[in-house]
Design a protein around this motif. Structure first.
Motif, PDB file in Angstrom:
ATOM      1  N   THR A  12       5.317   4.006  35.900  1.00  0.00           N
ATOM      2  CA  THR A  12       3.882   4.115  36.142  1.00  0.00           C
ATOM      3  C   THR A  12       3.423   5.567  36.047  1.00  0.00           C
ATOM      4  O   THR A  12       3.918   6.432  36.768  1.00  0.00           O
ATOM      5  N   ALA A  13       2.476   5.809  35.142  1.00  0.00           N
ATOM      6  CA  ALA A  13       1.883   7.142  35.034  1.00  0.00           C
ATOM      7  C   ALA A  13       0.841   7.294  36.135  1.00  0.00           C
ATOM      8  O   ALA A  13      -0.006   6.414  36.329  1.00  0.00           O
ATOM      9  N   VAL A  14       0.919   8.389  36.845  1.00  0.00           N
ATOM     10  CA  VAL A  14      -0.061   8.724  37.869  1.00  0.00           C
ATOM     11  C   VAL A  14      -0.892   9.868  37.293  1.00  0.00           C
ATOM     12  O   VAL A  14      -0.395  10.968  37.086  1.00  0.00           O
ATOM     13  N   ILE A  15      -2.166   9.563  37.008  1.00  0.00           N
ATOM     14  CA  ILE A  15      -3.047  10.501  36.319  1.00  0.00           C
ATOM     15  C   ILE A  15      -4.113  10.972  37.299  1.00  0.00           C
ATOM     16  O   ILE A  15      -4.800  10.152  37.906  1.00  0.00           O
ATOM     17  N   THR A  16      -4.239  12.280  37.432  1.00  0.00           N
ATOM     18  CA  THR A  16      -5.208  12.861  38.363  1.00  0.00           C
ATOM     19  C   THR A  16      -6.279  13.605  37.585  1.00  0.00           C
ATOM     20  O   THR A  16      -5.977  14.373  36.659  1.00  0.00           O
ATOM     21  N   GLU A  17      -7.521  13.385  37.985  1.00  0.00           N
ATOM     22  CA  GLU A  17      -8.683  14.026  37.343  1.00  0.00           C
ATOM     23  C   GLU A  17      -9.476  14.767  38.404  1.00  0.00           C
ATOM     24  O   GLU A  17      -9.578  14.326  39.546  1.00  0.00           O
ATOM     25  N   GLN A  18     -10.014  15.918  38.026  1.00  0.00           N
ATOM     26  CA  GLN A  18     -10.892  16.670  38.921  1.00  0.00           C
ATOM     27  C   GLN A  18     -11.932  17.403  38.083  1.00  0.00           C
ATOM     28  O   GLN A  18     -11.580  18.150  37.157  1.00  0.00           O
ATOM     29  N   ASP A  19     -13.180  17.161  38.385  1.00  0.00           N
ATOM     30  CA  ASP A  19     -14.301  17.845  37.729  1.00  0.00           C
ATOM     31  C   ASP A  19     -14.256  17.746  36.201  1.00  0.00           C
ATOM     32  O   ASP A  19     -14.556  18.706  35.493  1.00  0.00           O
ATOM     33  N   GLY A  20     -13.853  16.580  35.687  1.00  0.00           N
ATOM     34  CA  GLY A  20     -13.844  16.375  34.246  1.00  0.00           C
ATOM     35  C   GLY A  20     -12.584  16.860  33.551  1.00  0.00           C
ATOM     36  O   GLY A  20     -12.525  16.852  32.320  1.00  0.00           O
ATOM     37  N   TYR A  21     -11.586  17.286  34.306  1.00  0.00           N
ATOM     38  CA  TYR A  21     -10.325  17.764  33.744  1.00  0.00           C
ATOM     39  C   TYR A  21      -9.169  16.918  34.252  1.00  0.00           C
ATOM     40  O   TYR A  21      -9.165  16.493  35.406  1.00  0.00           O
ATOM     41  N   ILE A  22      -8.175  16.746  33.409  1.00  0.00           N
ATOM     42  CA  ILE A  22      -6.926  16.124  33.840  1.00  0.00           C
ATOM     43  C   ILE A  22      -6.098  17.243  34.466  1.00  0.00           C
ATOM     44  O   ILE A  22      -5.820  18.266  33.819  1.00  0.00           O
ATOM     45  N   THR A  23      -5.701  17.060  35.720  1.00  0.00           N
ATOM     46  CA  THR A  23      -4.958  18.102  36.432  1.00  0.00           C
ATOM     47  C   THR A  23      -3.491  17.760  36.628  1.00  0.00           C
ATOM     48  O   THR A  23      -2.689  18.652  36.913  1.00  0.00           O
ATOM     49  N   ALA A  24      -3.135  16.485  36.504  1.00  0.00           N
ATOM     50  CA  ALA A  24      -1.733  16.098  36.658  1.00  0.00           C
ATOM     51  C   ALA A  24      -1.479  14.746  36.012  1.00  0.00           C
ATOM     52  O   ALA A  24      -2.339  13.864  36.050  1.00  0.00           O
ATOM     53  N   ILE A  25      -0.296  14.637  35.419  1.00  0.00           N
ATOM     54  CA  ILE A  25       0.217  13.363  34.926  1.00  0.00           C
ATOM     55  C   ILE A  25       1.704  13.377  35.235  1.00  0.00           C
ATOM     56  O   ILE A  25       2.426  14.273  34.792  1.00  0.00           O
ATOM     57  N   SER A  26       2.135  12.423  36.000  1.00  0.00           N
ATOM     58  CA  SER A  26       3.562  12.271  36.263  1.00  0.00           C
ATOM     59  C   SER A  26       3.899  10.799  36.132  1.00  0.00           C
ATOM     60  O   SER A  26       3.010   9.957  36.059  1.00  0.00           O
ATOM     61  N   VAL A  27       5.176  10.511  36.073  1.00  0.00           N
ATOM     62  CA  VAL A  27       5.608   9.121  35.947  1.00  0.00           C
ATOM     63  C   VAL A  27       6.547   8.812  37.101  1.00  0.00           C
ATOM     64  O   VAL A  27       7.524   9.520  37.323  1.00  0.00           O
TER      65      VAL A  27
END
Length: 162
Positions: A12-27
């Motif tokens: 499972t990819a855990v995708i984090t967004e903040q203020d219109g930017y992708i800040t983290a993607i981990s699996v």
């Protein structure tokens, strides 16, 4: 800070967004937590591009990224993005390409702090003898990603040591 969980072939990819930017993607492991909210447009774009990558239809990501780190870490992560799809470099080669041949350990440590897995391809950096080392997402995922890219790029099976 919206977070979205999305299934991939490697977990499972855990995708984090903040203020219109992708800040983290981990699996993480294969368990997919239930998403409470629908993904916003930035997350949808990241999901679409990850799906294209895993389907072998995307070689380069085009996402608004905002990794947090020191100036040195930022430089290392920028360099990682120059390693071509389907290719690998060693930590020694990376340090020489960055014109910092004595900073191998610091560069390796910065690679390890990369929070944008796959998109900033730290998995493309291997040990000097061809061994797979230093991947926070577990070595089997690094091997899977490298073999996936080699197959799509038409370079055949990479000769990887475990």
């Amino acid at each position: 800070m919206p977070i979205y969980h999305h299934p991939t072939p490697i977990g499972t990819a855990v995708i984090t967004e903040q203020d219109g930017y992708i800040t983290a993607i981990s699996v993480n492991g294969d368990d997919q937590p239930t998403n409470i909210d629908a993904p916003n447009q930035t997350l949808l774009t990241a999901i679409e591009q990850l799906d294209e990558y895993f389907a072998g239809k995307r070689l380069v990501f085009d996402l608004p990224l905002k990794p947090e780190g020191t100036r040195f870490q930022q430089e290392v992560w920028q360099h990682l993005q120059t390693i071509p799809f389907g290719s690998t470099v060693t930590y020694t080669q990376q340090s020489r390409q960055m014109q910092q041949p004595l900073a191998i350990r610091a560069i390796a440590a910065a690679n390890g702090k990369n929070k944008l897995w796959i998109v900033i391809p730290c998995h493309r950096v291997i040990g000097s003898g061809g061994e797979l080392t230093g991947y926070a997402g577990e070595i089997w995922r690094k091997k899977w990603l490298l073999e996936h890219e080699a197959k799509i790029a038409g370079v055949g099976q990479l000769s990887l040591l475990l």
